[in-house]
Design a protein around this motif. Structure first.
Motif, mmCIF file in Angstrom:
data_model
loop_
_atom_site.group_PDB
_atom_site.id
_atom_site.type_symbol
_atom_site.label_atom_id
_atom_site.label_comp_id
_atom_site.label_asym_id
_atom_site.label_seq_id
_atom_site.Cartn_x
_atom_site.Cartn_y
_atom_site.Cartn_z
ATOM 1 N N LEU A 75 4.540 -20.376 -33.043
ATOM 2 C CA LEU A 75 3.426 -21.317 -33.154
ATOM 3 C C LEU A 75 3.763 -22.516 -34.022
ATOM 4 N N THR A 76 2.990 -23.589 -33.836
ATOM 5 C CA THR A 76 3.061 -24.731 -34.745
ATOM 6 C C THR A 76 2.191 -24.384 -35.954
ATOM 7 N N PRO A 77 2.381 -25.078 -37.077
ATOM 8 C CA PRO A 77 1.534 -24.807 -38.243
ATOM 9 C C PRO A 77 0.036 -24.954 -37.935
ATOM 10 N N GLU A 78 -0.332 -25.946 -37.126
ATOM 11 C CA GLU A 78 -1.742 -26.149 -36.784
ATOM 12 C C GLU A 78 -2.282 -24.982 -35.957
ATOM 13 N N GLN A 79 -1.490 -24.513 -34.993
ATOM 14 C CA GLN A 79 -1.911 -23.360 -34.185
ATOM 15 C C GLN A 79 -2.065 -22.119 -35.062
ATOM 16 N N TRP A 80 -1.152 -21.938 -36.002
ATOM 17 C CA TRP A 80 -1.194 -20.799 -36.913
ATOM 18 C C TRP A 80 -2.466 -20.857 -37.771
#
Length: 93
Positions: A75-80
């Motif tokens: 995941l990307t940090p935003e998705q996480w």
């Protein structure tokens, strides 16, 4: 002896600089099977398949000895962040 959990963590950390990384050795200690959960800015704008290829490329040397690699999350940090917030808001969590 095969690859260690620490070797996998070290390679992924140095090459992908994850903000979250979880590596689980599911081989019973022989280093042939791992489950990975990774969050990295390098996944921004990439499809899931591309993210998996990035992880596999980062582990190119280790993959010569690993028989099974399961990338549970890439995941990307935003998705996480969104996922963590969603889990916190679930009733009974």
């Amino acid at each position: 002896m095969g690859v260690t959990k620490e070797q996998v963590e070290s390679s992924l950390t140095s090459k992908l600089k994850p903000s979250h990384l979880e590596v689980i050795d599911t081989s019973g200690g022989c280093g042939a099977s791992f489950v990975i959960e990774i969050v990295s800015e390098q996944f921004e704008g990439k499809r899931l398949l591309e993210r998996h290829r990035i992880v596999n490329a980062a582990l190119e040397e280790e993959m010569k000895q690993i028989h099974a690699l399961s990338i549970k999350k890439a995941l990307t940090p935003e998705q996480w962040k969104q996922q963590q917030e969603a889990e916190k808001s679930k009733p009974g969590a």
